[in-house]
Design a protein around this motif. Sequence first.
Motif, short mmCIF file in Angstrom:
data_model
loop_
_atom_site.label_atom_id
_atom_site.label_comp_id
_atom_site.label_asym_id
_atom_site.label_seq_id
_atom_site.Cartn_x
_atom_site.Cartn_y
_atom_site.Cartn_z
N LEU A 116 0.88 -1.17 0.00
CA LEU A 116 0.00 0.00 0.00
C LEU A 116 0.92 1.22 0.00
O LEU A 116 1.44 1.61 1.03
CB LEU A 116 -0.90 -0.01 1.23
CG LEU A 116 -2.12 0.93 1.24
CD1 LEU A 116 -3.05 0.61 0.08
CD2 LEU A 116 -2.86 0.83 2.56
N ILE A 119 -1.05 6.03 2.24
CA ILE A 119 -2.00 5.80 3.32
C ILE A 119 -2.48 7.15 3.85
O ILE A 119 -1.71 8.12 3.90
CB ILE A 119 -1.37 4.96 4.45
CG1 ILE A 119 -2.43 4.52 5.47
CG2 ILE A 119 -0.24 5.71 5.14
CD1 ILE A 119 -1.94 3.47 6.44
N ALA A 123 -6.21 6.76 8.46
CA ALA A 123 -5.92 5.32 8.50
C ALA A 123 -4.65 5.03 9.27
O ALA A 123 -4.57 4.06 10.03
CB ALA A 123 -5.81 4.77 7.07
N ARG A 188 -11.71 5.79 5.12
CA ARG A 188 -10.35 5.84 5.66
C ARG A 188 -10.24 5.00 6.93
O ARG A 188 -9.17 4.45 7.23
CB ARG A 188 -9.95 7.29 5.91
CG ARG A 188 -9.76 8.07 4.61
CD ARG A 188 -9.60 9.56 4.84
NE ARG A 188 -9.34 10.25 3.57
CZ ARG A 188 -9.34 11.56 3.42
NH1 ARG A 188 -9.59 12.34 4.46
NH2 ARG A 188 -9.09 12.10 2.24
N GLU A 191 -9.95 1.61 5.63
CA GLU A 191 -8.56 1.47 5.18
C GLU A 191 -7.69 0.96 6.32
O GLU A 191 -6.82 0.09 6.13
CB GLU A 191 -8.07 2.84 4.69
CG GLU A 191 -6.67 2.88 4.14
CD GLU A 191 -6.24 4.30 3.80
OE1 GLU A 191 -5.03 4.51 3.58
OE2 GLU A 191 -7.11 5.20 3.77
N THR A 194 -8.14 -2.69 6.84
CA THR A 194 -7.35 -3.47 5.88
C THR A 194 -5.94 -3.69 6.40
O THR A 194 -5.39 -4.79 6.28
CB THR A 194 -7.31 -2.74 4.52
OG1 THR A 194 -8.63 -2.44 4.09
CG2 THR A 194 -6.61 -3.59 3.47
N VAL A 262 -6.32 0.28 -1.90
CA VAL A 262 -7.00 -0.29 -0.74
C VAL A 262 -7.88 -1.46 -1.16
O VAL A 262 -7.88 -2.53 -0.52
CB VAL A 262 -7.84 0.78 -0.02
CG1 VAL A 262 -8.66 0.15 1.11
CG2 VAL A 262 -6.94 1.87 0.54
#
Length: 386
Positions: A116, A119, A123, A188, A191, A194, A262
Motif C-alpha cells: 500500500l 495511506i 488510516a 479511511r 482502510e 485493511t 486499498v
Amino acid sequence: MTKRPFNTENKENEPESNSIPTKKAKTIDSHNEPELNSILKKTAKINDSQNEPEQEFTTDDEDRESYNESDFSQGDNESEDSEIIRPLPISSLIERHDGAIHPDNKQYYIYTNTDLMMISHTARFWSRKYLKIFPHVDPDTYDMYIHNDFICYGELEIIENCLVDIAKGTYMKHKDQMNMTNYITTFRRVEALTVVLQRSENFTGIDDGQRFHAIIRVIGACYVTILVNLLPKSMFDNTPITDDHMRKLIKFSQQIPNFKQVIKQALILGHMLLSIGSIVSAYTTVLQTVYCKWSLIMDQITIDLNKKHDEEDEEIWQALKYASGISKHAFKESFNFLKELDLYTKAYPGLGGHSHDISKWSKTRRSAFLSDSMDDEPVGSFWSRL
C-alpha cells in the motif's frame, strides 16, 4: 436469497474540481472495448467543461494526530533493497516510519517499496492504535504459555475492536445525517481495517469455525456498505456511466487517491480468508466488480481474467479470478454492516474488549502462566487455572 441493496443514493454537496487528471490509455489485453471508447469521450468532455475551483477536503478533528512537518521525513538510513522482489506489507512500516507527505494531498503519506504505497492520515492514526496491541496478545512476548489458541483469539479481539470503533465512530455517531464527508472518513477507517487484517496472521486459527465464518461476514459487509455509500450504482452493474457519475468518480479519486490500492489489498486478503475451509461470503465478488470497473473507467485498463499476467500481478489476478467464480447471491447475507455486526454481537456476546491484552493483566496473573513456572507445578494444576 436476500439480495444486496444497491439503491443507496450518494450525496455530493462539494463544488466540482477543475483539476482533472488525464492518463494515457493502457490495456492489458488486445480487445477493443466499446464501453472504453465511450468513457474516453466522456472524460475528454468533462475535462474541457470543468471550471470551478477545487476545494480541499478535511477530516474530523478527532481523527487528527499531533505532529509537525519534521515528523514525516524518512530516516537517513533507509534505502531500497534491490534484492526484495515483492513489496513489504505497509503494516510492518507505519509504526516506525511516517512516510513522506503527498505533494498534492497533504492528508496522505507516501511509502516506498510497500504494497500500500499511500495511506491516509486517518488510516495511519487508527492503524497504529491497533498495531501496537498485537505484541501484547502474544504470550511469547512475555515468555508465557496460556493455550494454543490464545494469540488467535487475541487478534480476533483486535479486529472486533476495530469493527466496533468504525460502527460507533461513523455510522452510529452520525446516524441519518451521514454525508459524503462522513463517508470518506469512514472509508479511511476501513482502510485502517485493511491494515489490521494484513497484520492478523493468526486469527484464522481459532478453534470455532462458526465464529470465524461469522466475523468474515461482518468484515465483508463493512467493505460493501461503504462502497455502496460512496460510489454510484453504475459501478456495481452494467449500467452505463453518465457524465454526472464520471464527475463524481473523478472528484472522488482526488479525495481518496489510494482507493484502488486499498480495494486491491482487500481483495488479496479476502481471497486468503475465503480460501480457508468453505466459502461463506460473496463480498469479494462485489469488490472484484468495483475494482475491474474502476480500472476500466479511471485507469483505462481492461482486465482480462482469462489471460495470465506478469508475476508481480499474480496475487491480485488470482484474487480477482477467485472472486469472479462466486455468485453475488450465493449466500443469505445482507451486506449491511450494522445488521451483520448486530447478528454477530448477539451470537457472541462480549464483543471486543481487552481480555487478551496481557499488558493489562496484573503481575500475579501473569506469573501464573510464565513458562519457567510450569516445570515445577504438579501435573494437572496448570490446566485447572484456565
